[in-house]
Design an enzyme around this catalytic site. Structure first.
Site, PDB file in Angstrom:
ATOM      1  CG  ASP A 195      -1.681   1.257   1.456  1.00 61.08           C
ATOM      2  OD1 ASP A 195      -1.519   2.195   0.644  1.00 61.08           O
ATOM      3  OD2 ASP A 195      -2.451   1.320   2.433  1.00 61.08           O
ATOM      4  CE  LYS A 222      -3.623   9.309   1.452  1.00 61.31           C
ATOM      5  NZ  LYS A 222      -4.996   9.117   0.995  1.00 61.31           N
TER       6      LYS A 222
END
Lengths: 149, 413
Positions: free
Chosen positions: B203, B229
């Site tokens: 992840d 992000k």
């Protein structure tokens, strides 16, 4: 601008009238304060109005779902067919709002509560000050109070 | 007086969202672990796409579609280059990290059976926890969770113990924790899992902006991440997979654009990565993704990594200097994230007051309930600086926190 002391000593303005009148007084007070810090303070004074659910009775079935804080609610009738609402919350701001709801509903009859169209969030800066998730939580609480049989 | 990097001051001008005033205070945005502000270049790229080449990608023979397709596929190549992948066919676009991990979990399901095990760590975001937990529920495989050390790092001894019996078929690990900011030794962990023939899924949501990622060096089988992000738009991200790993993944989502032949009873699907991209992709988002990657490369990834570690360290030290504050964890390497609690105060109350001072922080369980449970908490505040934040903003955020603490002290019984 009014000071918070003026309002903190006047929560009794919200007593002995109809829900609508009490709500209008709340809305007027809130708008008149016109400063978020004073508005939070005003709200926090209502924490004293809560009939608090004891910690050991805060079971999951009483929980109002939410991500950022916990709140519990229990509704019953008093002998006079008026609602008796108990709350608990782990946050002070939410506790203040729940206290305000308690003060607004007061000893109103079931019929009066069911006819109530809550405006105090929509017509005040509470709409801005509550997160969207919290607003949903408060709306759900108000619906449960109105629909309680 | 803290030295303020000229480059940071210049960078800020590229992010119009940072110039806002809220409640008569200049916005101090410290919620970058959730979503970054987007730069002008990203906004312009998305706008330009919608004005000049708004069309569906692939199989169009008209000019707009050709332009859209060319830029879409160039982005695939840019994304591959950004994470060190050698082949753009190893990158499939999707809606983001959560979608990516779910795609992988579903795609691996037919290879997992009762008696097998799937391993995650206790610091995972729910996005890298629930898909595997639910996979185990469906298949009867054992769900193994690696505990954390007292400091909040992954307990590597426990990790080795949980791998030892060779039953683990998948090891799913966060590159960087969204709660503690701990940067995990994923390269080492992948190597150890591979010794036991486990498929390794990383992840990468938190680590992809604030550190140079090289998926070949890490040697993971899959790496999932999101554009929002990485100063890009929301709703778009990518899966990287080794070619053979992607080819073995069962396709579980079907529609247009991912099939070569459709018959009455059976069909033939396109090669990777297209078989993993059913339906019309988020083409506007991909245009923004490309501009975000270009901007990060232009700003300089080493500088970003260094700057974010310095800001994080400064923030952590500042928080630790406030008597009532407890910082969650003290990992060996922390980057980009500091979560904390304040004695006797609910995070929601504090964050509400900080918001009125223009300070944007996150509050709640941060979609990482098992991780918070490790620290004995169910909710916490989180501040997460990005390279465009300033040291003086952190000072102001800490000051707002102290004002919030003082505000509520009046209501102490």
């Amino acid at each position: 601008m009014e000071t918070i002391d003026h309002f903190s000593n006047n929560n009794d303005r919200l007593e002995n009238t109809t829900i609508e009148a009490r709500e209008q007084a709340f809305i007027s007070d809130f708008i008149e304060l016109n400063d978020w810090m004073l508005q939070y303070e005003y709200l926090l004074y209502f924490m004293d109005d809560i009939h608090e659910i004891p910690e050991n009775e805060r079971t999951d079935d009483l929980k109002v779902k939410g991500c950022v804080s916990n709140a519990w609610m229990r509704i019953s009738y008093t002998g006079e067919n008026a609602l008796y609402i108990e709350f608990a919350s782990d946050t002070l701001i939410i506790k203040g709002i729940l206290g305000a709801i308690t003060a607004l509903v007061g000893n109103a009859s079931r019929v009066e509560v069911s006819k109530w169209d809550p405006q105090f969030i929509e017509k005040t800066a509470l709409k801005m000050q509550l997160s969207v998730d919290r607003q949903k939580g408060i709306t759900s609480i108000l619906r449960k109070i109105k629909d309680f049989e | 007086m803290i030295y303020e990097d000229e480059k940071a001051l210049a960078c800020r001008k590229e992010f119009p969202g940072l110039a806002q005033t809220l409640y008569d205070h200049r916005l101090i945005y410290l919620d970058n672990a959730a979503t970054n502000q987007v730069g002008t270049a990203v906004i312009d790229a998305m706008t330009a796409h919608m004005i000049k080449e708004n069309a569906n990608t692939h199989r169009g023979v008209h000019y707009l579609s050709e332009q859209a397709t060319m830029h879409f596929e160039q982005t695939r190549s840019d994304v591959a280059g950004f994470i060190g992948a050698q082949d753009s066919d190893c990158v499939a676009f999707n809606a983001g990290t959560t979608a990516g991990i779910n795609t992988i979990a579903l795609g691996l399901e037919s290879r997992i059976k009762s008696g097998d095990a799937v391993l995650v760590t206790q610091l995972e975001h729910h996005s890298n926890y629930l898909p595997w937990q639910q996979l185990c529920c469906r298949t009867g495989a054992e769900f193994r969770v690696v505990p954390l050390t007292g400091q909040g790092d992954i307990d590597l001894e426990a990790y080795r113990r949980l791998l030892a019996d060779g039953h683990v078929k998948v090891a799913a690990i966060a590159h960087t924790s969204n709660v503690t900011g701990s940067v995990n030794p994923v390269k080492q962990m992948v190597a150890e899992a591979h010794e036991r023939d486990a498929v390794c899924v990383i992840d990468g949501a938190q680590g992809v902006r604030n550190g140079r990622i090289d998926v070949v060096d890490i040697d993971c089988d899959f790496f999932c991440f999101s554009a929002h992000k990485m100063i890009g738009p929301t709703g778009v991200g990518a899966i990287y997979g080794k070619k053979e790993a992607l080819q073995k993944l069962a396709v579980k989502s079907f529609g247009g654009g991912m099939v070569d032949r459709v018959g009455y009873l059976s069909s033939e699907f396109s090669d990777i990565p297209f078989c993993l991209e059913p339906g019309t992709p988020n083409i506007v988002g991909v245009a923004g993704f490309r501009a975000a990657i270009a901007a990060l490369n232009r700003i300089g990834r080493e500088w970003i990594a260094k700057r974010e570690r310095e800001l994080t360290r400064y923030l952590e030290n500042g928080l630790r200097s406030i008597e009532q504050v407890t910082v969650l964890g003290s990992p060996q390497i922390r980057s980009g994230v500091v979560s904390f609690v304040v004695k006797g105060r609910h995070p929601y109350d504090l964050a509400s007051i900080m918001d009125k001072h223009g300070v944007a922080v996150r509050v709640g369980h941060h979609c990482a309930i098992p991780c918070l449970a490790h620290f004995g908490e169910d909710t916490a505040l989180r501040m997460s600086p990005a390279f465009y934040n300033l040291f003086k903003e952190i000072d102001e955020a800490l000051s707002a926190l102290q004002k919030a603490i003082a505000f509520f002290s009046r209501w102490d019984a």
